[in-house]
Enzyme design. Structure first.
Site, short mmCIF file in Angstrom:
data_model
loop_
_atom_site.label_atom_id
_atom_site.label_comp_id
_atom_site.label_asym_id
_atom_site.label_seq_id
_atom_site.Cartn_x
_atom_site.Cartn_y
_atom_site.Cartn_z
N ASN A 37 4.59 -6.42 8.39
CA ASN A 37 4.62 -7.89 8.40
C ASN A 37 4.05 -8.40 9.72
O ASN A 37 3.66 -7.61 10.58
CB ASN A 37 6.05 -8.39 8.16
CG ASN A 37 7.00 -7.85 9.20
OD1 ASN A 37 6.85 -8.10 10.39
ND2 ASN A 37 7.99 -7.07 8.76
N LYS A 81 23.81 -15.08 5.10
CA LYS A 81 23.56 -13.80 5.82
C LYS A 81 24.60 -13.58 6.90
O LYS A 81 25.09 -12.47 7.09
CB LYS A 81 22.16 -13.83 6.45
CG LYS A 81 21.10 -13.45 5.47
CD LYS A 81 19.72 -13.49 6.07
CE LYS A 81 18.74 -13.58 4.92
NZ LYS A 81 17.39 -13.84 5.35
N LYS A 92 -4.65 11.03 1.86
CA LYS A 92 -5.14 9.66 1.65
C LYS A 92 -5.37 9.41 0.15
O LYS A 92 -6.00 10.24 -0.52
CB LYS A 92 -6.45 9.49 2.43
CG LYS A 92 -6.99 8.09 2.37
CD LYS A 92 -8.29 7.98 3.15
CE LYS A 92 -8.93 6.63 2.88
NZ LYS A 92 -10.32 6.59 3.31
O1 C5P Z 1 15.58 -9.62 5.97
P1 C5P Z 1 16.73 -10.54 6.29
O2 C5P Z 1 16.33 -11.99 6.24
O3 C5P Z 1 17.99 -10.21 5.56
O4 C5P Z 1 16.99 -10.28 7.85
C1 C5P Z 1 18.09 -10.85 8.48
C2 C5P Z 1 18.59 -9.95 9.56
O5 C5P Z 1 18.86 -8.66 9.01
C3 C5P Z 1 17.67 -9.71 10.74
O6 C5P Z 1 18.50 -9.70 11.89
C4 C5P Z 1 17.07 -8.33 10.48
O7 C5P Z 1 16.78 -7.66 11.68
C5 C5P Z 1 18.16 -7.65 9.70
N1 C5P Z 1 17.68 -6.69 8.69
C6 C5P Z 1 18.04 -5.37 8.79
N2 C5P Z 1 17.65 -4.46 7.84
C7 C5P Z 1 16.90 -4.84 6.79
C8 C5P Z 1 16.53 -6.18 6.66
C9 C5P Z 1 16.93 -7.09 7.64
O8 C5P Z 1 18.72 -5.02 9.74
N3 C5P Z 1 16.53 -3.94 5.90
#
Ligand code: C5P
Length: 396
Positions: free
Chosen positions: A206, A334, A285
């Site tokens: 990303n 969240k 690949k």
């Molecule tokens: O992807 P999301 O919006 O849920 O991300 C929110 C928080 O969760 C962020 O702090 C991100 O670093 C964490 N996160 C994580 N593991 C993931 C997705 C997100 O720790 N697989």
């Protein structure tokens, strides 16, 4: 954190006698005080006087028999705050040029705590361009300078050069110590994107630049914390004084974060972790062929939610949420579902917020309410987040 350990460096000028009162006042305030003297300083007032006032042995020599072989490191690590009083022209020059030819100068080179320099000397020595240059450089190097006062000097002249009164020095110590409010605390931060490999040359990732996580790490180190930064692949310079742990995929990041979780007091997950990864990573690949191609994705572990589930009393957990719609509702969900103490929410579409910028506009969400912050640099925001976490820690 309230400071406790005050290291007093004394170099050889007549104002040494005034430092007896400083050491005595610090002891009376229940601070732990240790004193290092230069050999010249010990000609003015004997170490025994300072031993009695500080209730600790006084260090003069680098190699005292039968004691610590690396006293300069031990003393520098012990100190919460350091004051050099009086600071003679010679010792100031040594500090500025990084010289380390005795115990005091070697210790000064190893300090990481806030430090105060109190020049005191004859007016002509003080006004000599070399001393003026050196004091200005010391200030740039991070010393807090307490400039001398006007008055009668030991050389029978009147002028600038007297060491200020004990109260002024005590205030300077209080102020400098407040610069390192995170001293003694361990801060674990994740930053940047993750890369989820499709084959040896391709990955899913990303636009995260890592700037926000790195800015928090910088702020935490500046505030005196010990910092470990688990970083996805980014194009940013490493930060001095921060232990960087480079990772690529979400699963690497999870392992690194979990290995350091017990160590941490504050945990700030600023990384943009990929929610999914290709089910299979091809060993070779992938060749192009006619028609379309299907890739199956599987869910990555939610690192933050995993930490929230095993958070211990005293640990403060902060997550980030970047949304493009329904910011408050999604972010609050969240905060609660991942058992965070603090959630920093931003909307990717707000000007000045987001991935590649040096600024951010966020809502700080806690269990008891929200606070909308103005446009801030990412480092200023880092400071705000850390201060908020200190408040939360106090209430735990
Ligand atoms: O992807 P999301 O919006 O849920 O991300 C929110 C928080 O969760 C962020 O702090 C991100 O670093 C964490 N996160 C994580 N593991 C993931 C997705 C997100 O720790 N697989």
């Amino acid at each position: 954190m309230e400071y406790q350990n005050v290291l007093v460096g004394i170099s050889g000028g007549i104002a040494v006698y005034k430092v007896c009162d400083l050491v005595s006042q610090l002891s009376k305030r229940n601070k732990n005080v240790k004193v290092i003297m230069t050999e010249h300083a010990a000609k003015f007032v004997g170490p025994v006087t300072f031993e009695a006032l500080s209730h600790n042995p006084v260090a003069v020599q680098m190699f005292d028999e039968g004691t610590d072989p690396i006293p300069h490191i031990t003393l520098a690590q012990w100190a919460d705050v350091f004051i050099l009083a009086p600071a003679t022209a010679n010792v100031i020059a040594k500090a500025v040029h990084g010289m380390a030819d005795d115990l005091l100068s070697s210790t000064m080179l190893a300090l990481t705590c806030p430090k105060i320099m109190c020049p005191a000397m004859n007016t002509h020595m003080l006004e000599n361009p070399a001393t003026v240059r050196n004091i200005a450089q010391a200030e740039k190097d991070g010393w807090n300078i307490v400039m001398p006062e006007y008055g009668h000097l030991a050389c029978m002249e009147s002028g600038k050069g007297r060491l200020p009164k004990t109260d002024v020095l005590l205030d300077a110590i209080e102020q400098a110590a407040a610069e390192h409010p995170l001293k003694g605390l361990h801060v674990l931060i994740s930053a940047g994107p993750t890369q989820e490999a499709l084959d040896p040359v391709r990955f899913l990732s990303n636009h995260s630049s890592g700037k926000q996580g790195y800015a928090i790490a910088k702020a935490a180190a500046r505030m005196g914390a010990e910092v470990r930064l688990v970083s996805g692949p980014v194009a940013l310079d490493r930060i001095d004084g921060v232990q960087t742990i480079p990772v690529k995929s979400a699963r690497d990041m999870q392992q690194a974060v979990e290995e350091n979780f017990d160590w941490a007091d504050f945990i700030i997950m600023a990384a943009a972790v990929a929610d999914y990864r290709p089910k299979q990573t091809a060993e070779q690949k992938i060749k192009k062929h006619e028609g379309s191609m299907m890739v199956e994705f599987v869910k990555n572990p939610d690192i933050l939610a995993g930490l929230g589930a095993k958070k211990k009393n005293g640990q403060v957990l902060c997550g980030f949420a970047m949304e493009t719609e329904n910011l408050e509702k999604n972010a609050r969900a969240k905060l609660e579902s991942k058992n965070c103490d603090l959630l920093i929410a931003n909307n990717l579409t707000t000007p000045g917020a987001g991935f590649q910028t040096d600024t951010n506009v966020v809502t700080m969400m806690k269990l008891d309410g929200n606070e909308q912050l103005p446009l801030l640099s990412k480092e200023e925001l880092g400071c705000r987040i850390l201060k908020e976490m200190m408040e939360i820690r106090k209430g735990k």
